[in-house]
Design a protein around this motif. Structure first.
Motif, mmCIF file in Angstrom:
data_model
loop_
_atom_site.group_PDB
_atom_site.id
_atom_site.type_symbol
_atom_site.label_atom_id
_atom_site.label_comp_id
_atom_site.label_asym_id
_atom_site.label_seq_id
_atom_site.Cartn_x
_atom_site.Cartn_y
_atom_site.Cartn_z
ATOM 1 N N TYR A 145 14.451 -13.915 -0.847
ATOM 2 C CA TYR A 145 14.179 -12.474 -0.967
ATOM 3 C C TYR A 145 12.861 -12.124 -0.267
ATOM 4 O O TYR A 145 12.742 -11.121 0.420
ATOM 5 C CB TYR A 145 14.124 -12.052 -2.443
ATOM 6 C CG TYR A 145 13.642 -10.621 -2.616
ATOM 7 C CD1 TYR A 145 14.504 -9.556 -2.404
ATOM 8 C CD2 TYR A 145 12.308 -10.348 -2.933
ATOM 9 C CE1 TYR A 145 14.059 -8.255 -2.514
ATOM 10 C CE2 TYR A 145 11.852 -9.049 -3.041
ATOM 11 C CZ TYR A 145 12.729 -8.000 -2.831
ATOM 12 O OH TYR A 145 12.280 -6.721 -2.926
ATOM 13 N N ASN A 183 16.785 -17.645 9.482
ATOM 14 C CA ASN A 183 16.235 -16.422 10.072
ATOM 15 C C ASN A 183 14.700 -16.439 10.005
ATOM 16 O O ASN A 183 14.013 -16.250 11.016
ATOM 17 C CB ASN A 183 16.816 -15.225 9.296
ATOM 18 C CG ASN A 183 16.505 -13.886 9.922
ATOM 19 O OD1 ASN A 183 15.479 -13.712 10.562
ATOM 20 N ND2 ASN A 183 17.385 -12.907 9.720
ATOM 21 N N LEU A 201 13.119 -19.135 12.261
ATOM 22 C CA LEU A 201 13.124 -18.767 13.680
ATOM 23 C C LEU A 201 11.999 -17.777 13.978
ATOM 24 O O LEU A 201 11.340 -17.850 15.007
ATOM 25 C CB LEU A 201 14.481 -18.166 14.069
ATOM 26 C CG LEU A 201 15.674 -19.126 13.986
ATOM 27 C CD1 LEU A 201 16.973 -18.393 14.283
ATOM 28 C CD2 LEU A 201 15.507 -20.298 14.939
ATOM 29 N N ARG A 202 11.764 -16.867 13.030
ATOM 30 C CA ARG A 202 10.688 -15.887 13.229
ATOM 31 C C ARG A 202 9.316 -16.546 13.191
ATOM 32 O O ARG A 202 8.403 -16.162 13.924
ATOM 33 C CB ARG A 202 10.776 -14.769 12.198
ATOM 34 C CG ARG A 202 11.836 -13.801 12.586
ATOM 35 C CD ARG A 202 12.164 -12.768 11.567
ATOM 36 N NE ARG A 202 13.572 -12.443 11.699
ATOM 37 C CZ ARG A 202 14.072 -11.665 12.655
ATOM 38 N NH1 ARG A 202 13.285 -11.103 13.528
ATOM 39 N NH2 ARG A 202 15.358 -11.456 12.737
ATOM 40 N N VAL A 206 11.068 -12.577 2.373
ATOM 41 C CA VAL A 206 11.179 -13.107 3.733
ATOM 42 C C VAL A 206 9.877 -13.072 4.528
ATOM 43 O O VAL A 206 9.619 -13.961 5.335
ATOM 44 C CB VAL A 206 12.283 -12.393 4.542
ATOM 45 C CG1 VAL A 206 13.624 -12.992 4.223
ATOM 46 C CG2 VAL A 206 12.294 -10.902 4.301
ATOM 47 N N LYS A 207 9.059 -12.064 4.287
ATOM 48 C CA LYS A 207 7.805 -11.995 5.054
ATOM 49 C C LYS A 207 6.875 -13.120 4.628
ATOM 50 O O LYS A 207 6.249 -13.788 5.456
ATOM 51 C CB LYS A 207 7.141 -10.626 4.869
ATOM 52 C CG LYS A 207 7.907 -9.551 5.600
ATOM 53 C CD LYS A 207 7.154 -8.255 5.685
ATOM 54 C CE LYS A 207 7.945 -7.264 6.518
ATOM 55 N NZ LYS A 207 7.333 -5.952 6.584
ATOM 56 N N THR A 236 19.348 -16.878 5.676
ATOM 57 C CA THR A 236 18.081 -16.149 5.650
ATOM 58 C C THR A 236 16.906 -17.101 5.886
ATOM 59 O O THR A 236 15.929 -16.747 6.549
ATOM 60 C CB THR A 236 17.923 -15.416 4.304
ATOM 61 O OG1 THR A 236 19.091 -14.619 4.092
ATOM 62 C CG2 THR A 236 16.697 -14.534 4.293
#
Lengths: 267, 71
Positions: free
Chosen positions: A173, A27, A30-31, A175-176, A24
């Motif tokens: 948790y 993830n 990368l974003r 993530v944003k 995660t």
């Protein structure tokens, strides 16, 4: 660019366990890079040893998979020779703060423009679940079958004390928030430290009866709070997340260039 | 310009390890694991395209493909 353009698909599915938080973190990273519109050629990822350090194999940037705890030393060398590149150094808690503890504090003290990500799962996963300097008092590990008596570092306080000019914390948790923090950390000129609480259901979870990856993420949701929140005042045990420090200080490579200039004039 | 509409849940089955993070944290309970512990969209019509499954997946195994709605 889509985030899949940043990875080496031939190495997927990756080696991390089901539910590992490190995936995660990758993830979200990368974003963050995608939102900055960065090209693969302007990023260098340098990692050491451990589960977390496997990430350098999966991303399609310039990557160096180096020796245990010394990723920051290698990254310092890369940055000094090619200061125009963006250096990202993902490390595990043991890699960053036990084996590489000295590299960590001195990189922070120099304020060299590197983004250090401490993927904190509170255990040495790859070698079989030994306790790390971030496991904390009272936790269980294969090397602490009657519970751990070592107290944990607070990564954020340590980084601030050592002089890092950008210090933040988030979790797998949130993530944003994590993606935004990583983006800010990469943009920051100077040494950035981002601690990410990342679940290890296989070792830390099992040894400490913390349940599945989902249960551990629920814990991150319930046990953390934004910096300075009212909840923190009512419950001091909550872990704060957000950006703790963000300040401007002379960056090491620029200072080094000035020294070169001064020395050249001397001749 | 209408709202974003779901086109498809693009699932890379070979990458999914069945950890259930996307299933548990989906706010609309759209996703489920099949008998092989791979995720699938059981109630795709309930999807609100929040993309939280995609953002949290440790295996980059699920992607929400959207298109522009008509109204």
């Amino acid at each position: 660019m889509a985030i899949k353009d940043y990875i080496r698909e031939r190495f997927f599915p990756h080696i991390w366990c089901p539910g590992c938080g490190h995936g995660t973190v990758m993830n979200s990273l990368l974003r963050a890079l995608e939102s900055l519109g960065m090209s693969r050629n302007e990023i260098v990822m340098v990692s050491g040893i451990g589960c977390s350090s496997r990430i350098s194999g999966y991303v399609d940037f310039h990557t160096l998979h180096t020796i245990h705890g010394r990723a920051l030393a290698f990254a310092t060398g890369v940055k000094l020779s090619r200061p125009e590149l963006n250096l990202i150094v993902p490390m595990g808690d043991g890699d960053a703060l036990a084996i590489g503890g000295n590299h960590f504090i001195h990189a922070a003290r120099r304020n060299i423009d590197i983004t250090a990500i401490v993927m904190n799962n509170r255990i040495y996963g790859m070698t079989g679940g030994q306790f790390s300097p971030l496991s904390g008092y009272g936790t269980m590990a294969t090397t602490a079958p009657y519970s751990n008596i070592d107290h944990a570092f607070d990564t954020v306080e340590l980084a601030i004390a050592a002089g890092a000019t950008f210090v933040a914390r988030s979790t797998s948790y949130h993530v944003k928030q994590l993606s935004k923090i990583l983006r800010d950390a990469i943009l920051h000129e100077g040494f950035s430290v981002v601690e990410v609480l990342s679940q290890c259901p296989t070792y830390f979870g099992r040894k400490n009866r913390a349940g599945s990856a989902v249960d551990m993420m629920e814990q991150y949701k319930n046990d953390t709070t934004p910096i300075g929140s009212k909840a923190k005042k009512e419950n001091p045990d909550l872990i704060e997340r957000g950006i703790f420090v963000q300040k401007e200080m002379p960056e090491y490579c620029r200072e080094y260039d000035k020294i070169i200039e001064k020395a050249m004039k001397g001749n | 310009m209408g709202k974003l509409k779901l086109k498809e849940h693009v699932i890379t089955r070979e990458w999914c390890k069945g950890c259930g993070i996307c299933v548990h944290f989906c706010p609309k309970q759209v996703l489920e694991l099949d008998d092989q512990d791979k995720v699938f969209a059981a109630r795709r019509e309930d999807c609100i395209c929040c993309e939280l499954c995609e953002l949290r997946c440790p295996d980059l195994a699920i992607e929400i493909e959207t298109e522009q709605g008509s109204e």
